[in-house]
Design an enzyme around this catalytic site. Structure first.
Site, PDB file in Angstrom:
ATOM      1  N   ASP A  35     -44.305 -10.504  34.785  1.00  0.00           N
ATOM      2  CA  ASP A  35     -43.386 -11.450  34.449  1.00  0.00           C
ATOM      3  C   ASP A  35     -43.202 -12.355  35.724  1.00  0.00           C
ATOM      4  O   ASP A  35     -43.213 -11.645  36.877  1.00  0.00           O
ATOM      5  CB  ASP A  35     -42.199 -10.834  33.980  1.00  0.00           C
ATOM      6  CG  ASP A  35     -41.062 -11.706  33.420  1.00  0.00           C
ATOM      7  OD1 ASP A  35     -40.691 -11.619  32.257  1.00  0.00           O
ATOM      8  OD2 ASP A  35     -40.697 -12.463  34.114  1.00  0.00           O
ATOM      9  N   ILE A  36     -43.007 -13.526  35.568  1.00  0.00           N
ATOM     10  CA  ILE A  36     -42.872 -14.653  36.521  1.00  0.00           C
ATOM     11  C   ILE A  36     -41.540 -14.234  37.417  1.00  0.00           C
ATOM     12  O   ILE A  36     -41.450 -14.686  38.461  1.00  0.00           O
ATOM     13  CB  ILE A  36     -42.927 -15.919  36.000  1.00  0.00           C
ATOM     14  CG1 ILE A  36     -43.568 -17.148  37.200  1.00  0.00           C
ATOM     15  CG2 ILE A  36     -41.789 -16.527  35.274  1.00  0.00           C
ATOM     16  CD1 ILE A  36     -43.924 -18.212  36.678  1.00  0.00           C
ATOM     17  N   ASN A  97     -37.055  -8.573  22.734  1.00  0.00           N
ATOM     18  CA  ASN A  97     -35.934  -9.531  22.341  1.00  0.00           C
ATOM     19  C   ASN A  97     -36.544 -10.129  21.245  1.00  0.00           C
ATOM     20  O   ASN A  97     -37.620 -10.823  21.319  1.00  0.00           O
ATOM     21  CB  ASN A  97     -35.665 -10.418  23.560  1.00  0.00           C
ATOM     22  CG  ASN A  97     -35.217  -9.763  24.540  1.00  0.00           C
ATOM     23  OD1 ASN A  97     -34.208  -8.900  24.409  1.00  0.00           O
ATOM     24  ND2 ASN A  97     -35.552 -10.221  25.816  1.00  0.00           N
ATOM     25  N   GLU A 105     -36.446 -16.012  24.542  1.00  0.00           N
ATOM     26  CA  GLU A 105     -36.578 -17.346  25.022  1.00  0.00           C
ATOM     27  C   GLU A 105     -38.046 -17.817  24.771  1.00  0.00           C
ATOM     28  O   GLU A 105     -38.173 -19.042  24.704  1.00  0.00           O
ATOM     29  CB  GLU A 105     -36.263 -17.067  26.705  1.00  0.00           C
ATOM     30  CG  GLU A 105     -34.882 -17.218  26.995  1.00  0.00           C
ATOM     31  CD  GLU A 105     -34.888 -16.858  28.599  1.00  0.00           C
ATOM     32  OE1 GLU A 105     -35.777 -17.103  29.222  1.00  0.00           O
ATOM     33  OE2 GLU A 105     -33.630 -16.566  28.838  1.00  0.00           O
ATOM     34  N   VAL A 106     -38.895 -16.990  24.745  1.00  0.00           N
ATOM     35  CA  VAL A 106     -40.337 -17.499  24.483  1.00  0.00           C
ATOM     36  C   VAL A 106     -40.610 -17.112  23.094  1.00  0.00           C
ATOM     37  O   VAL A 106     -40.492 -15.693  22.834  1.00  0.00           O
ATOM     38  CB  VAL A 106     -41.393 -16.826  25.653  1.00  0.00           C
ATOM     39  CG1 VAL A 106     -42.764 -17.345  25.151  1.00  0.00           C
ATOM     40  CG2 VAL A 106     -40.750 -17.275  26.843  1.00  0.00           C
ATOM     41  N   HIS A 110     -43.539 -10.462  22.409  1.00  0.00           N
ATOM     42  CA  HIS A 110     -44.014  -9.927  23.527  1.00  0.00           C
ATOM     43  C   HIS A 110     -43.065  -8.304  23.669  1.00  0.00           C
ATOM     44  O   HIS A 110     -41.639  -8.362  23.082  1.00  0.00           O
ATOM     45  CB  HIS A 110     -43.752 -10.751  24.742  1.00  0.00           C
ATOM     46  CG  HIS A 110     -42.470 -11.503  24.885  1.00  0.00           C
ATOM     47  ND1 HIS A 110     -41.930 -12.660  24.112  1.00  0.00           N
ATOM     48  CD2 HIS A 110     -41.299 -11.025  25.561  1.00  0.00           C
ATOM     49  CE1 HIS A 110     -40.791 -12.939  24.438  1.00  0.00           C
ATOM     50  NE2 HIS A 110     -40.574 -12.133  25.282  1.00  0.00           N
ATOM     51  N   HIS A 112     -41.558  -6.426  26.997  1.00  0.00           N
ATOM     52  CA  HIS A 112     -41.180  -6.292  28.558  1.00  0.00           C
ATOM     53  C   HIS A 112     -41.276  -4.435  28.892  1.00  0.00           C
ATOM     54  O   HIS A 112     -40.853  -3.854  28.050  1.00  0.00           O
ATOM     55  CB  HIS A 112     -40.038  -6.462  28.801  1.00  0.00           C
ATOM     56  CG  HIS A 112     -39.367  -7.906  28.621  1.00  0.00           C
ATOM     57  ND1 HIS A 112     -39.287  -8.816  29.501  1.00  0.00           N
ATOM     58  CD2 HIS A 112     -39.336  -8.437  27.414  1.00  0.00           C
ATOM     59  CE1 HIS A 112     -38.730 -10.038  29.039  1.00  0.00           C
ATOM     60  NE2 HIS A 112     -38.817  -9.914  27.504  1.00  0.00           N
TER      61      HIS A 112
END
Ligand code: 5GP
Length: 127
Positions: A35-36, A97, A105-106, A110, A112
């Site tokens: 993750d960025i 999420n 958000e994206v 995905h 995490h």
């Protein structure tokens, strides 16, 4: 209502190689990268390569081969990063999420993988 996948989302662009990523693992159907904006010493995002908006979309519509590949990729990421419960990192949390209340958000499916420290209670009050 059927899910509408936006192929301009940031993870779609990562999958097309338009944006760099720090890859942890790539399999036939999945990609895992750091993750960025990490929230823990280990914070890896695992995504399917297919065009799924969220976990619910993926779980409903992905072929079994993709679902199996994705779950095995998660296990392998946990092993590689050391956060598997039977490894030195002593456990992890997996979050996916979905939708507005899930604060996704994206809009590319995905999960995490978080670990490397004690992560505290599962949820915080909504901010
Ligand atoms: P979400 O809220 O959708 O579950 O989480 C999206 C995650 O993607 C966030 O943790 C955010 O830091 C991460 N992220 C957003 N843009 C990028 C990017 O360009 N590269 C990487 N590696 N992670 C990103």
């Amino acid at each position: 209502m059927p899910y509408q996948y936006d192929d301009q989302n940031i993870f779609a662009r990562i999958l097309r190689g338009e944006i760099p990523n720090d890859t942890v693992l790539e399999t036939v159907h999945s990609l895992a990268f750091n993750d960025i904006n990490p929230q823990a010493p280990v914070h890896v995002l695992v995504i399917p390569k297919g065009p799924y908006v969220c976990y619910h979309h993926f779980a409903q519509e992905a072929p079994e081969a993709e679902i199996i590949d994705f779950n095995r990729a998660i296990a392998e990421v946990c092993r590689i990063t050391g956060v598997a419960p039977d490894g030195p990192g002593d456990g992890f949390r997996m979050i996916s999420n979905a939708g507005r209340n899930g604060v996704q958000e994206v809009p590319h499916m995905h999960v995490h993988i978080l670990g490397g420290r004690a992560l505290g209670r599962m949820l915080q009050p909504a901010g």
